[in-house]
Design a protein around this motif. Structure first.
Motif, mmCIF file in Angstrom:
data_model
loop_
_atom_site.group_PDB
_atom_site.id
_atom_site.type_symbol
_atom_site.label_atom_id
_atom_site.label_comp_id
_atom_site.label_asym_id
_atom_site.label_seq_id
_atom_site.Cartn_x
_atom_site.Cartn_y
_atom_site.Cartn_z
ATOM 1 N N MET A 61 0.859 -1.189 0.000
ATOM 2 C CA MET A 61 0.000 0.000 0.000
ATOM 3 C C MET A 61 0.894 1.238 0.000
ATOM 4 O O MET A 61 1.857 1.323 0.759
ATOM 5 N N ASN A 62 0.564 2.222 -0.877
ATOM 6 C CA ASN A 62 1.421 3.401 -0.948
ATOM 7 C C ASN A 62 1.263 4.272 0.294
ATOM 8 O O ASN A 62 0.320 4.119 1.071
ATOM 9 N N LYS A 63 2.212 5.202 0.441
ATOM 10 C CA LYS A 63 2.311 5.999 1.670
ATOM 11 C C LYS A 63 1.086 6.874 1.906
ATOM 12 O O LYS A 63 0.614 6.996 3.035
ATOM 13 N N ILE A 64 0.544 7.484 0.839
ATOM 14 C CA ILE A 64 -0.601 8.383 1.022
ATOM 15 C C ILE A 64 -1.841 7.605 1.475
ATOM 16 O O ILE A 64 -2.602 8.071 2.327
ATOM 17 N N ASN A 65 -2.046 6.391 0.929
ATOM 18 C CA ASN A 65 -3.182 5.580 1.372
ATOM 19 C C ASN A 65 -3.016 5.125 2.812
ATOM 20 O O ASN A 65 -3.983 5.063 3.579
ATOM 21 N N LYS A 106 -9.947 0.400 2.740
ATOM 22 C CA LYS A 106 -8.633 -0.006 2.234
ATOM 23 C C LYS A 106 -8.770 -0.685 0.870
ATOM 24 O O LYS A 106 -7.996 -0.414 -0.060
ATOM 25 N N SER A 107 -9.772 -1.530 0.716
ATOM 26 C CA SER A 107 -9.996 -2.239 -0.542
ATOM 27 C C SER A 107 -10.275 -1.259 -1.681
ATOM 28 O O SER A 107 -9.751 -1.403 -2.789
ATOM 29 N N LYS A 108 -11.098 -0.243 -1.398
ATOM 30 C CA LYS A 108 -11.431 0.747 -2.415
ATOM 31 C C LYS A 108 -10.192 1.547 -2.828
ATOM 32 O O LYS A 108 -9.985 1.834 -4.014
ATOM 33 N N LEU A 109 -9.367 1.891 -1.847
ATOM 34 C CA LEU A 109 -8.152 2.656 -2.144
ATOM 35 C C LEU A 109 -7.164 1.826 -2.954
ATOM 36 O O LEU A 109 -6.556 2.321 -3.914
ATOM 37 N N GLU A 110 -6.998 0.570 -2.580
ATOM 38 C CA GLU A 110 -6.035 -0.292 -3.269
ATOM 39 C C GLU A 110 -6.473 -0.632 -4.689
ATOM 40 O O GLU A 110 -5.645 -0.866 -5.568
#
Length: 396
Positions: free
Chosen positions: A1-5, A24-28
């Protein structure tokens, strides 16, 4: 997962509904989300309590999501009952419009209203003012009296025999409908707004079959557990002068340092954790870290140069016990009550703020080194120290 997420999901977050994994799922997956934050214009100045969820909105904006700042020009006239032991004073339309005049400029210090992914400003009077009584009844059918009475502040009022007005029941319904009207994917707010935001989650699910996520943020509180805000009279506003902002932060208790770094600054959380570890040492230099905190907060809202100047002024005034050369002046008439002079000069925000300060021995007339103890004290010419952070000179 990237830093901003990672930062979106964790920094300053109290809870995520329906779950952290849902968001988290939506962001990824890289979904482009529409998120809103509602602010009722109950006063002309936004404060650090407002800035906390706005900073979270800026994280979503930087990640490419659409953000909406919703100004509650309609709901502000009703008055949010959250955490209130009595009904709020209802505001007129004109009072609300006057309050929100400077909001965009203040919000621009944290989020961007320009560029490819600019923030959008909306007003909930656009839909609420057009509702017919049958529409209101339809909304009212979305919730039960039992649900409303589960709210802590209503339970407390009933126990104390204090009135609960019907219009206060309507507030969470109005806020809930904001989510439906804008068809958002998520909502951000302080964790004291959890009940209202979850009402919106239920309503949009019932009316549109949509799963809205809710991110609740930790609150900036003083040691007694009271929010730092307008009602408590201890707020640091986004539009404060740099030296006033710096001085107010320096007056905070040592126990607020770590939380304030997390909620009010952009200091990396790894560095915040190192500060927390250092402050556990019995020989820790709390003043040094609080000065860094004050510098970071002023820099965020006023710029690094202003933060540097504010720190120099604070050190000259408080470390060396000097009265500033450019002390603020207020001109008034003889026999005017000191409380009225302080309010008119915006030294204190209200009569209750003034009373709180004198009860704490926090206002002193320097000419005779006399602490002000009488609420009805008439003003005298001279320099007054207000709290640990401000001087004012009264001239007839």
């Amino acid at each position: 997962m990237n830093k901003i997420n990672e930062q979106i999901l964790n920094r300053g977050v109290a809870s995520i509904y329906p779950s952290r994994d849902f968001l988290k799922s939506k962001l990824e997956k890289g979904e482009k989300l529409t998120i809103y934050l509602g602010i009722d214009p109950t006063g002309p100045d936004l404060h650090l309590g407002h800035a906390i969820p706005v900073k979270k909105m800026s994280e979503f904006q930087k990640a490419g999501h659409k953000i909406i700042l919703l100004l509650g020009d309609f709901t502000a006239m009703i008055g949010d009952p959250t955490d209130k032991s009595a009904a709020r004073k209802q505001l007129t339309k004109m009072e609300v419009l006057n309050n929100l005049k400077g909001y965009k400029k203040q919000l621009s210090k944290i989020i961007s209203f320009s560029g490819k992914n600019k923030a959008e400003l909306k007003f909930n009077s656009k839909w609420h003012s057009k509702m017919k009584f049958e529409d209101v009844l339809s909304l009212a059918s979305q919730m039960t009296v039992q649900q409303m009475l589960e709210r802590d502040m209503f339970k407390k009022r009933m126990k104390e025999g204090k009135p609960i007005f019907i219009h206060e029941f309507m507030y969470p319904l109005m806020q809930a409908y904001d989510s439906v009207a804008m068809n958002v994917d998520g909502e951000i707010g302080g964790n004291d707004q959890t009940f209202n935001m979850l009402c919106g989650r239920d309503m949009i699910k019932n009316m549109k079959g949509k799963e809205k996520f809710v991110v609740t943020m930790k609150l900036l509180e003083d040691p007694s557990g009271k929010k730092m805000g307008k009602t408590e009279g201890n707020m640091v506003t986004i539009s404060d002068k740099p030296e006033d902002m710096y001085g107010k932060v320096m007056s905070w208790t040592d126990g607020m340092i770590v939380t304030a770094f997390e909620l009010c600054t952009n200091v990396d959380m790894f560095a915040v954790k190192k500060i927390e570890d250092k402050l556990k040492d019995k020989n820790a230099n709390f003043k040094e870290h609080k000065m860094k905190l004050a510098r970071e907060i002023v820099s965020t809202f006023c710029g690094p140069k202003q933060a540097e100047l504010a720190e120099e002024k604070w050190e000259k005034t408080f470390s060396k016990k000097e009265t500033p050369e450019d002390v603020e002046e207020i001109k008034t008439q003889k026999d005017t009550l000191l409380v009225d002079v302080m309010i008119s000069g915006k030294i204190v925000s209200s009569k209750s703020d003034f009373r709180r300060l004198i009860e704490g021995g926090a206002i002193t007339r320097l000419e005779d080194n006399t602490k002000i103890e009488d609420f009805n004290q008439k003003s005298k010419e001279g320099v007054y120290r207000v709290g640990k952070k401000r001087f004012v000179k009264i001239i007839f």
